[in-house]
Design an enzyme around this catalytic site. Structure first.
Site, PDB file in Angstrom:
ATOM      1  N   GLY A  55      50.759  -4.682   9.492  1.00  0.00           N
ATOM      2  CA  GLY A  55      50.908  -3.268   9.163  1.00  0.00           C
ATOM      3  C   GLY A  55      49.597  -2.506   9.076  1.00  0.00           C
ATOM      4  O   GLY A  55      49.575  -1.360   8.635  1.00  0.00           O
ATOM      5  N   GLN A  56      48.505  -3.138   9.519  1.00  0.00           N
ATOM      6  CA  GLN A  56      47.206  -2.445   9.466  1.00  0.00           C
ATOM      7  C   GLN A  56      47.124  -1.445  10.616  1.00  0.00           C
ATOM      8  O   GLN A  56      47.118  -1.842  11.788  1.00  0.00           O
ATOM      9  CB  GLN A  56      46.062  -3.459   9.580  1.00  0.00           C
ATOM     10  CG  GLN A  56      44.693  -2.821   9.445  1.00  0.00           C
ATOM     11  CD  GLN A  56      43.557  -3.827   9.634  1.00  0.00           C
ATOM     12  OE1 GLN A  56      43.782  -4.954  10.054  1.00  0.00           O
ATOM     13  NE2 GLN A  56      42.353  -3.401   9.337  1.00  0.00           N
TER      14      GLN A  56
ATOM     15  N   VAL B 284      44.719   1.231  10.662  1.00  0.00           N
ATOM     16  CA  VAL B 284      43.316   1.577  10.913  1.00  0.00           C
ATOM     17  C   VAL B 284      42.530   0.272  10.947  1.00  0.00           C
ATOM     18  O   VAL B 284      42.513  -0.489   9.957  1.00  0.00           O
ATOM     19  CB  VAL B 284      42.764   2.519   9.818  1.00  0.00           C
ATOM     20  CG1 VAL B 284      41.299   2.840  10.098  1.00  0.00           C
ATOM     21  CG2 VAL B 284      43.591   3.799   9.746  1.00  0.00           C
TER      22      VAL B 284
ATOM     23  N   HIS C   3      40.428  -2.236   4.648  1.00  0.00           N
ATOM     24  CA  HIS C   3      40.609  -1.307   3.516  1.00  0.00           C
ATOM     25  C   HIS C   3      41.631  -1.851   2.541  1.00  0.00           C
ATOM     26  O   HIS C   3      42.693  -2.294   2.928  1.00  0.00           O
ATOM     27  CB  HIS C   3      41.018   0.093   3.982  1.00  0.00           C
ATOM     28  CG  HIS C   3      42.213   0.121   4.895  1.00  0.00           C
ATOM     29  ND1 HIS C   3      42.155  -0.238   6.224  1.00  0.00           N
ATOM     30  CD2 HIS C   3      43.506   0.445   4.669  1.00  0.00           C
ATOM     31  CE1 HIS C   3      43.340  -0.121   6.774  1.00  0.00           C
ATOM     32  NE2 HIS C   3      44.198   0.279   5.855  1.00  0.00           N
TER      33      HIS C   3
ATOM     34  N   HIS D 143      44.208  -0.891  -0.303  1.00  0.00           N
ATOM     35  CA  HIS D 143      44.966   0.197  -0.930  1.00  0.00           C
ATOM     36  C   HIS D 143      45.012  -0.096  -2.431  1.00  0.00           C
ATOM     37  O   HIS D 143      45.408  -1.205  -2.829  1.00  0.00           O
ATOM     38  CB  HIS D 143      46.411   0.217  -0.432  1.00  0.00           C
ATOM     39  CG  HIS D 143      46.576   0.572   1.007  1.00  0.00           C
ATOM     40  ND1 HIS D 143      46.987   1.821   1.422  1.00  0.00           N
ATOM     41  CD2 HIS D 143      46.430  -0.166   2.133  1.00  0.00           C
ATOM     42  CE1 HIS D 143      47.079   1.834   2.740  1.00  0.00           C
ATOM     43  NE2 HIS D 143      46.745   0.647   3.202  1.00  0.00           N
TER      44      HIS D 143
HETATM   45  P1  AMP Z   1      47.095   0.787   6.886  1.00  0.00           P
HETATM   46  O1  AMP Z   1      48.491   1.006   7.374  1.00  0.00           O
HETATM   47  O2  AMP Z   1      47.011  -0.315   5.861  1.00  0.00           O
HETATM   48  O3  AMP Z   1      46.109   0.610   8.008  1.00  0.00           O
HETATM   49  O4  AMP Z   1      46.718   2.102   6.094  1.00  0.00           O
HETATM   50  C1  AMP Z   1      46.016   3.161   6.679  1.00  0.00           C
HETATM   51  C2  AMP Z   1      45.993   4.266   5.660  1.00  0.00           C
HETATM   52  O5  AMP Z   1      44.981   5.174   6.019  1.00  0.00           O
HETATM   53  C3  AMP Z   1      47.298   5.067   5.548  1.00  0.00           C
HETATM   54  O6  AMP Z   1      47.782   4.973   4.214  1.00  0.00           O
HETATM   55  C4  AMP Z   1      46.866   6.473   5.902  1.00  0.00           C
HETATM   56  O7  AMP Z   1      47.525   7.446   5.131  1.00  0.00           O
HETATM   57  C5  AMP Z   1      45.379   6.441   5.621  1.00  0.00           C
HETATM   58  N1  AMP Z   1      44.594   7.413   6.375  1.00  0.00           N
HETATM   59  C6  AMP Z   1      44.599   7.614   7.711  1.00  0.00           C
HETATM   60  N2  AMP Z   1      43.717   8.583   8.034  1.00  0.00           N
HETATM   61  C7  AMP Z   1      43.123   8.975   6.870  1.00  0.00           C
HETATM   62  C8  AMP Z   1      42.136   9.943   6.537  1.00  0.00           C
HETATM   63  N3  AMP Z   1      41.550  10.697   7.466  1.00  0.00           N
HETATM   64  N4  AMP Z   1      41.787  10.072   5.234  1.00  0.00           N
HETATM   65  C9  AMP Z   1      42.356   9.318   4.275  1.00  0.00           C
HETATM   66  N5  AMP Z   1      43.305   8.392   4.535  1.00  0.00           N
HETATM   67  C10 AMP Z   1      43.693   8.232   5.808  1.00  0.00           C
END
Ligand code: AMP
Length: 140
Positions: A93-94, A96, A100, A102
């Site tokens: 589910g990553q 980005v 990181h 959460h």
């Molecule tokens: P994941 O699914 O674990 O990769 O989580 C990625 C997270 O990044 C999601 O919760 C998004 O809401 C968050 N996200 C994406 N773009 C941004 C941004 N520009 N600023 C802050 N959070 C972001």
């Protein structure tokens, strides 16, 4: 390490963010799509894709940062607890490709915010568990 991500742009100050913490190794900013008030992302400043790509000392520094931030986040939003999640790879589910954590504030009776559905219909018997444990020990 890999290409620039949205988080490297935030760390560099090239994208607006609600940054709450930054040092030479790590940064933390509010998630743009929060699932709870105070939902925070804690990232290494360098764009490692997965936890295991990070040098151990950077991973340790990040854990120290989490240690400091978590109680502050809980106090700031009056949370009773926090769910701390790292989706380590796209299949997990990553979205980005930049490590990181959460930090998701939780509240008494807020229901099941993060649900894990078992991949195992019938669980695992003792010998299956033992052989998986052996396989992991062999990899260490
Ligand atoms: P994941 O699914 O674990 O990769 O989580 C990625 C997270 O990044 C999601 O919760 C998004 O809401 C968050 N996200 C994406 N773009 C941004 C941004 N520009 N600023 C802050 N959070 C972001």
């Amino acid at each position: 390490m890999t290409d620039e991500t949205v988080f490297t742009r935030i760390v560099a100050g090239d994208l607006p963010s609600e940054t709450i913490y930054a040092d030479g190794t790590a940064s933390a900013f509010l998630d743009a799509n929060p699932v709870a008030p105070g939902h925070t992302l804690v990232v290494p400043n360098s764009p490692y894709r997965r936890l295991q790509e990070m040098p151990p000392e950077e991973a340790s520094a990040l854990l120290s940062t989490l240690y400091e931030l978590v109680p502050a986040i809980e106090r700031a939003v009056g949370a009773d607890a926090t769910t701390i999640v790292l989706n380590n790879g796209p299949e997990a589910g990553q979205e980005v490709a930049h490590v990181h954590w959460h930090v998701i504030p939780r509240f008494d009776d807020d229901g099941t915010l993060v649900e894990y559905h078992s991949l195992l219909e019938d669980g695992l018997d003792e010998s299956e568990r033992a052989s998986i444990a052996d396989a992991i020990r062999d990899e260490l």
